[in-house]
Design an enzyme around this catalytic site. Structure first.
Site, PDB file in Angstrom:
ATOM      1  N   LYS A  33       0.308   3.898  -3.080  1.00 36.26           N
ATOM      2  CA  LYS A  33      -0.836   4.423  -3.031  1.00 36.26           C
ATOM      3  C   LYS A  33      -0.319   6.117  -3.220  1.00 36.26           C
ATOM      4  O   LYS A  33       0.686   6.487  -2.686  1.00 36.26           O
ATOM      5  CB  LYS A  33      -1.719   4.523  -1.823  1.00 36.26           C
ATOM      6  CG  LYS A  33      -2.373   3.214  -1.798  1.00 36.26           C
ATOM      7  CD  LYS A  33      -3.446   3.446  -0.699  1.00 36.26           C
ATOM      8  CE  LYS A  33      -4.298   2.042  -0.690  1.00 36.26           C
ATOM      9  NZ  LYS A  33      -5.629   2.181   0.317  1.00 36.26           N
ATOM     10  N   GLY A  60     -13.716   8.269  -1.245  1.00 37.86           N
ATOM     11  CA  GLY A  60     -12.557   8.736  -0.125  1.00 37.86           C
ATOM     12  C   GLY A  60     -12.939   7.719   1.021  1.00 37.86           C
ATOM     13  O   GLY A  60     -12.023   7.740   1.955  1.00 37.86           O
ATOM     14  N   GLN A  94      -9.131  -9.992 -14.696  1.00 37.10           N
ATOM     15  CA  GLN A  94      -8.395  -9.720 -15.724  1.00 37.10           C
ATOM     16  C   GLN A  94      -7.042 -10.042 -15.474  1.00 37.10           C
ATOM     17  O   GLN A  94      -6.554  -9.726 -14.615  1.00 37.10           O
ATOM     18  CB  GLN A  94      -8.616  -8.100 -16.012  1.00 37.10           C
ATOM     19  CG  GLN A  94      -7.593  -7.420 -16.979  1.00 37.10           C
ATOM     20  CD  GLN A  94      -8.064  -7.768 -18.411  1.00 37.10           C
ATOM     21  OE1 GLN A  94      -8.491  -8.766 -18.773  1.00 37.10           O
ATOM     22  NE2 GLN A  94      -8.005  -6.854 -19.363  1.00 37.10           N
ATOM     23  N   ASP A 105     -13.769   3.455   2.686  1.00 35.57           N
ATOM     24  CA  ASP A 105     -13.344   2.219   2.197  1.00 35.57           C
ATOM     25  C   ASP A 105     -13.955   1.472   0.976  1.00 35.57           C
ATOM     26  O   ASP A 105     -13.385   0.758   0.430  1.00 35.57           O
ATOM     27  CB  ASP A 105     -13.457   1.323   3.303  1.00 35.57           C
ATOM     28  CG  ASP A 105     -12.580   1.899   4.564  1.00 35.57           C
ATOM     29  OD1 ASP A 105     -11.208   2.248   4.265  1.00 35.57           O
ATOM     30  OD2 ASP A 105     -12.991   2.270   5.583  1.00 35.57           O
ATOM     31  N   CYS A 107       0.652  -1.246  -0.083  1.00 34.20           N
ATOM     32  CA  CYS A 107       0.118   0.027   0.022  1.00 34.20           C
ATOM     33  C   CYS A 107       0.843   1.230   0.176  1.00 34.20           C
ATOM     34  O   CYS A 107       0.349   2.283  -0.120  1.00 34.20           O
ATOM     35  CB  CYS A 107      -0.954  -0.199   1.258  1.00 34.20           C
ATOM     36  SG  CYS A 107      -1.953  -1.159   0.903  1.00 34.20           S
ATOM     37  N   GLY A 110     -14.217 -14.449 -11.872  1.00 35.63           N
ATOM     38  CA  GLY A 110     -13.581 -13.820 -13.098  1.00 35.63           C
ATOM     39  C   GLY A 110     -12.516 -12.833 -12.747  1.00 35.63           C
ATOM     40  O   GLY A 110     -11.777 -12.623 -11.827  1.00 35.63           O
TER      41      GLY A 110
END
Length: 590
Positions: A114, A165, A283, A167, A111, A281
């Site tokens: 970010k 903004g 990508q 979660d 993280c 599913g």
């Protein structure tokens, strides 16, 4: 029970063995039956991708230099013996002989990739100004919840209850078309919640590697995505997960890339199965760096989740996971980078050693074109020769030993050496306060925490009936997320944090690194990955105080969640929707 006791039950991530994925998979079995599991075979890929890559032990040593030297030299000895028996010398002198580290293939980690919170909010403001068509129910860019859309009541309209903004996104499904209503009415087994409106809860997250084990990386990524949904106190796990994966083009050869990518996927799927969520599913693309994450969704009636906007003065704040994961994983990565650099220096010194022992004009004791150390010469001469190709092997060996070893390595080797030098500079700042064993323990605790699901905590906070607001701690740090939560409250309140539970040793490490400015752990802005839930508990309907409710939650969580700890870390007071860490904050090392 302490986190050390919990560590005794799991394989220590710092002792990660790239060849032993089945042992990890046995520890993390999906709760579904074998025939219900998604088809995935890893054995063949694991054998091809990791057959040469074995971890050595982790001796408890006082100084990093000795720790790194012994690990690198032991690995170097194994590889040179393998080279003597299997390959010509110049064929083994490349980065593939280094110990496998997933974090080597990405500069950003977890993280920590970010966009900073303040910058993100500026982007959202600018984006709204650039829109060429009006957007209904677009959340206010300051991170505040949007109000329900009442401008239109046409069939199929939705109302954003929680948006940009926070979660997760919460959208009220206000009305179905007449055809949809007819279809649902005729369906015998269609779920019904009476007149209660349904809400779509959806969230997404993805990031780059922050641990060395691809399987563990997949589990952490899944736990991180699910955590955003758990931050709404959902009783029912997300019903569907779309998995997002990038296979790293920088991981070579293709067999290694395939093994790493599929193993990350296996960890992700296993964690979803453990949560009761099905991967339906997704990508998969190519990217220079590996990446994994997903999109989780669930539809629930209003009583099955918590809107995080009702904190009141007098509430008690609880945190369900320790802080300091960013510091721990960086310290551990520095050890690995130092070892890589030391290993490459050993390769470079091999040229001088061989020339001194065997002479500049000698064929360097090659047997069928293969370099053989003196200790292996007798055994190696029994190896069947490759036939006429041995002359080519002799030429390769002579060329390898007549030029600089490092010149034969790919450009990434120079980057590896630079990383090792920088890691040595960073590590020198904390070498007097932490041993390699301390760092390995902190890394293990961080991995244990990041891979742990927040599912039990979410269920308990909703069952308590006294939780008023909640968020999870991730890339913006505990203070960044507390500030965002405070700004979303209906009442004008402030959140004060007076206790910081931090992984043991990370406080002293943070203070030693640029005076706490490198990671800003004690300031509350150090990035956490798949962090704990930050929960505001009020007094219960039975007149128990918020402190009692919070304490009972921590005790019950330890009972139902395999002794997982939680801590009371602060309180809610009247204010102006701000959050702060108090000057006299107590540091609780765990």
């Amino acid at each position: 029970m302490s986190l050390d006791s919990l560590l005794e039950k799991v394989p220590r991530p710092s002792e990660f063995d790239p060849c032993d994925y089945e042992a990890l998979r046995e520890y993390f079995p999906p709760p579904l039956k074998d025939q219900e599991r998604l088809p995935l075979s890893l054995e063949e890929h694991s054998e091809k991708a990791f057959r040469k890559l074995h971890e050595t032990g982790l001796p408890t040593l006082q100084r990093a230099d000795e720790h790194v030297r012994r690990r690198a030299e032991d690995w170097f000895e194994r590889v040179t013996q393998y080279a003597a028996k299997q390959k010509a010398a110049d064929q083994v002198l490349d980065l593939q002989t280094l110990r496998f580290r997933l974090t080597r293939y990405s500069t950003l980690k977890g993280c920590g990739c970010k966009v900073p919170q303040s910058e993100l909010l500026e982007w959202m403001t600018a984006t709204k100004n650039l829109l060429r068509s009006p957007m209904k129910s677009f959340s206010r860019p300051g991170g505040l919840m949007s109000t329900s859309n009442t401008e239109s009541s046409t069939p199929g309209d939705v109302s954003v209850e929680l948006g940009v903004g926070m979660d997760a996104s919460v959208v009220r499904l206000t009305q179905l078309s007449s055809r949809q209503q007819s279809t649902e009415k005729d369906a015998e087994n269609a779920p019904s919640f009476g007149t209660q409106p349904l809400y779509l809860i959806s969230t997404t997250d993805f990031f780059f590697p922050l641990v060395e084990d691809p399987y563990l990386m997949g589990r952490i990524a899944a736990a991180n995505v699910l955590s955003d949904a758990y931050a709404l106190g959902i009783r029912t796990p997300p019903s569907t997960m779309l998995m997002l994966v990038c296979a790293a083009t920088e991981i070579e050869p293709p067999a290694l890339r395939a093994g790493v990518t599929q193993t990350m996927m296996a960890g992700f799927i296993d964690a979803c199965h453990e949560a009761g969520t099905q991967v339906t599913g997704g990508q998969t693309t190519l990217n220079p760096w590996p990446l994994i994450g997903g999109v989780a969704e669930v539809v629930l009636p209003r009583g099955e989740f918590l809107m995080p906007d009702a904190a009141q003065p007098g509430d008690t704040i609880v945190l369900t996971k320790p802080l300091g994961t960013q510091v721990a994983i960086n310290l551990y990565q520095w050890l690995g980078q130092m070892e890589d650099a030391h290993y490459l220096h050993l390769l470079e010194s091999l040229e001088t050693t061989q020339q001194q022992e065997y002479g500049p004009e000698d064929t360097r004791r090659s047997v069928h074109g293969q370099f053989v150390p003196p200790s292996e010469e007798t055994h190696a001469r029994d190896i069947p020769g490759p036939g006429p190709a041995h002359t080519t092997h002799d030429a390769r060996l002579s060329r390898a030993l007549s030029s600089s070893i490092l010149e034969q390595l790919p450009p990434a080797a120079r980057k590896t050496l630079a990383q090792g030098r920088q890691a040595r500079v960073h590590y020198s700042k904390i070498e007097q306060v932490l041993t390699p064993a301390d760092i390995c323990r902190a890394y293990d605790v961080a991995c244990l925490s990041m891979a742990h699901l927040n599912a039990r905590a979410a269920q308990l906070l909703l069952e308590s009936g006294a939780a008023h607001a909640v968020t999870d701690i991730t890339g913006f740090g505990i203070l960044g997320h507390a500030q965002n939560l405070a700004r979303n409250q209906k009442a004008p309140v402030d959140m004060e944090i007076d206790v910081l539970p931090i992984i043991r040793g990370m406080t002293s490490a943070d203070r030693a690194l640029q005076g706490g400015k490198m990671f800003r752990l004690l300031e509350g802005f150090s990035a956490e990955t798949s962090g704990g839930l930050l929960i505001c508990f009020g007094a219960s309907s039975t007149e128990r105080s918020s402190q009692v409710v919070a304490r009972q939650f921590c005790e019950k969580l330890a009972t139902v969640d395999d002794h997982w700890p939680a801590w009371i870390v602060g309180r809610v007071v009247p204010g102006s929707r701000e959050a702060r860490i108090l000057d006299h904050v107590k540091i609780l090392e765990v």
